[in-house]
Design a protein around this motif. Structure first.
Motif, short mmCIF file in Angstrom:
data_model
loop_
_atom_site.label_atom_id
_atom_site.label_comp_id
_atom_site.label_asym_id
_atom_site.label_seq_id
_atom_site.Cartn_x
_atom_site.Cartn_y
_atom_site.Cartn_z
N GLU A 490 18.84 28.77 126.90
CA GLU A 490 19.84 28.45 127.56
C GLU A 490 21.11 28.27 126.53
N VAL A 491 22.16 28.81 126.62
CA VAL A 491 23.43 28.34 125.55
C VAL A 491 23.75 26.93 125.96
N ILE A 492 24.01 26.26 124.83
CA ILE A 492 24.30 24.76 124.92
C ILE A 492 25.96 24.77 124.85
N HIS A 493 26.48 24.95 126.00
CA HIS A 493 27.94 25.28 126.16
C HIS A 493 28.58 23.93 125.87
N ALA A 494 28.19 22.79 125.98
CA ALA A 494 28.53 21.56 125.61
C ALA A 494 29.06 21.49 124.16
N MET A 495 28.15 22.10 123.37
CA MET A 495 28.70 22.10 121.74
C MET A 495 29.84 22.93 121.46
N LEU A 496 30.41 23.83 122.38
CA LEU A 496 31.34 24.75 121.97
C LEU A 496 32.60 24.42 122.51
N LYS A 497 33.60 24.82 121.75
CA LYS A 497 35.01 24.65 122.14
C LYS A 497 35.29 25.19 123.54
N ALA A 498 36.06 24.54 124.05
CA ALA A 498 36.53 25.02 125.50
C ALA A 498 37.55 26.63 124.98
#
Length: 498
Positions: A490-498
């Motif tokens: 699963e992509v770890i979206h929490a680590m990515l800029k909005a």
């Protein structure tokens, strides 16, 4: 006597029921085909819409740039790989409780046997931790210069692996599988996106001056992907061989020979237009010819200013540190020229356990005191240089290793055993939040307990930043749609800029 057939089985014995089921089944297949053709086929919950994506590759131009699946945050990747499993506890994963309970037994670990045997008591890091950067991130004095970049780094402290053995662990981080024979991440990226520079390979691996990691070429091998997508391996001290034109061959005769060879190749392709392997081989030889002109310039590290070379440590008295520093300069020069995936290695297995790598089983403090300075200044200068030149806007820097190490010292030794239950990596640059820390291990740094993540998730996130859907990027091999992330991730979206 009880009938052994189910009701469905008994129905199929009826001619009327058999033809009825057959008609419905064929109709369902036809409907599914029509819905798929119109892009309206429903998909299982949790999966992404659409089927597998296999990039359209021109056999005559297999290295040509190809469009990502969606707008990317990063155009290229620079991966820094620490061979031998660098200890998270002695670098970036600060555990005050480990300092407080130094020398005490680890709760619940009385009978704990890990890779090399029994474990002793909890052992605090041999290096002090201090707050770094404006964010105050606690990192150790082993890697102080990298620590000072904390404001630019996105840490993940909850990675887990499937194995505690170096070879399979390296394979897993490199390919998503513990076994040999699978494509490396760089080969997948090369396959998906090609290159924006037709004078250089899309994927370059830069081995440590001391040699290659335990899994060797598996880190840059193509596996079952076409061989044209494998990485090209060279470093600052051992450039690609046989690039010079042989003595006695003039530039005019060399150019004439190449033109004549191209004529013969074109005629051969006309006779066998469907021979994609021939076309790919020709493309590889043509790229090799272009390297004769482009690579000497790229590998000319001495063209850099004295200030730049000194900032990396390229003139250090330690030849290993100087060699690794020059590799870091080479990595930046490759990224600068549009190489899609650059893999930079720190540490090798040619010199034995822990001698030339981070495998600190028996004398961690003494060995890390050697390895830390080799890694610290060059990598810190590399990230700072990328940022100063504006290259971090489009480049994703990845710092990783195969697994972590135990919060205890091994019984009868002064080092830490292998630990796949929780370790640290970090990202910097295009598309990632910084300063930021994601996930956590327990109070001793033994196992991930918060936002537990897998290598599959790590790979999925890297591909996502390149504009690639890890669930759809595939290659059909032996009857299976193969993916870098297998059927996981699963992509770890929490680590990515909005």
């Amino acid at each position: 006597m009880t009938n052994p057939l189910s009701r469905s089985g008994r129905d199929l014995l009826s001619r009327r029921q058999f033809f009825g089921h057959t008609g419905i089944g064929l109709g369902g297949i036809a409907l599914a085909h029509l819905l798929h053709a119109d892009g309206k086929l429903a998909h299982a919950a949790g999966s992404s819409a659409g089927g597998p994506i296999r990039p359209a590759i021109d056999p005559l131009r297999p290295h040509a740039s190809r469009a990502p699946h969606f707008p990317p945050r990063a155009k290229n990747v620079l991966m820094i790989y620490c061979s031998g499993a660098i200890s998270q506890l002695d670098t970036f994963d600060y555990k005050p409780e480990l300092f407080r309970r130094d020398g005490q037994p680890m709760p619940g670990a009385d009978q704990l046997v890990t890779f090399q045997g029994e474990n002793g008591n909890l052992t605090a890091p041999r290096y002090k931790f201090r707050p770094r950067g404006a964010c105050g991130k606690m990192t150790s004095d082993l890697l102080p210069r990298i620590g000072e970049l904390a404001d630019d780094l996105c840490f993940i402290h909850s990675l887990t692996s499937k194995t505690n053995t170096h070879g399979p662990g390296e394979n897993f981080m490199a390919t998503g599988f513990t076994l040999d024979g699978f494509p490396s991440m760089g080969a997948w990226v090369n396959y998906a996106l090609g290159s924006e520079n037709d004078q250089l390979p899309a994927f370059v691996a830069i081995p440590d001056p001391r040699g290659v990691p335990q899994s060797g070429t598996n880190h840059w091998a193509p596996g079952f992907l076409p061989a044209v997508f494998q990485g090209t391996a060279f470093n600052a001290s051992q450039p690609v061989r046989f690039l010079d034109t042989p003595a006695g061959v003039t530039p005019q005769s060399d150019a004439a020979s190449r033109d004549f060879l191209k004529l013969l190749n074109d005629r051969h392709l006309e006779q066998f237009p469907g021979d994609t392997q021939l076309a790919a081989r020709i493309a590889s030889y043509e790229l090799a010819a272009k390297l004769q002109m482009s690579l000497p310039d790229v590998a000319n590290i001495d063209a850099e200013s004295a200030h730049t070379l000194n900032s990396y440590g390229a003139n250090d008295a330690d030849p290993v540190k100087a060699g690794f520093a020059r590799n870091c300069v080479l990595a930046r020069r490759l990224v600068e020229r549009g190489v899609r995936f650059v893999q930079l290695f720190n540490g090798s297995y040619a010199m034995g356990e822990g001698v030339g790598n981070w495998d600190g089983h028996k004398a961690l403090y003494e060995q890390y005191a050697v390895h830390g300075p080799i890694l610290d200044q060059p990598v810190a200068a590399l990230v700072a240089d990328l940022k100063q030149r504006g290259l971090l806007e489009d480049t994703l820097v990845v710092f990783c290793t195969e697994f972590g190490r135990m919060p205890t010292f091994q019984k009868g030794a002064s080092g830490r055993d292998h630990n796949p239950k929780g370790f640290t990596a970090w990202l910097a640059g295009a598309g990632v939040r910084a300063p930021f820390s994601y996930g956590a291990t327990d109070e001793f740094g033994y196992q991930a307990v918060e936002n537990v993540s897998t290598v599959y998730d790590f790979h999925a996130t890297i591909l996502h930043l390149l504009g690639l859907d890890h669930t759809r990027l595939s290659f059909y091999h032996n009857g299976i749609e193969r993916r870098l992330t297998d059927v996981h991730g699963e992509v770890i979206h929490a680590m990515l800029k909005a």
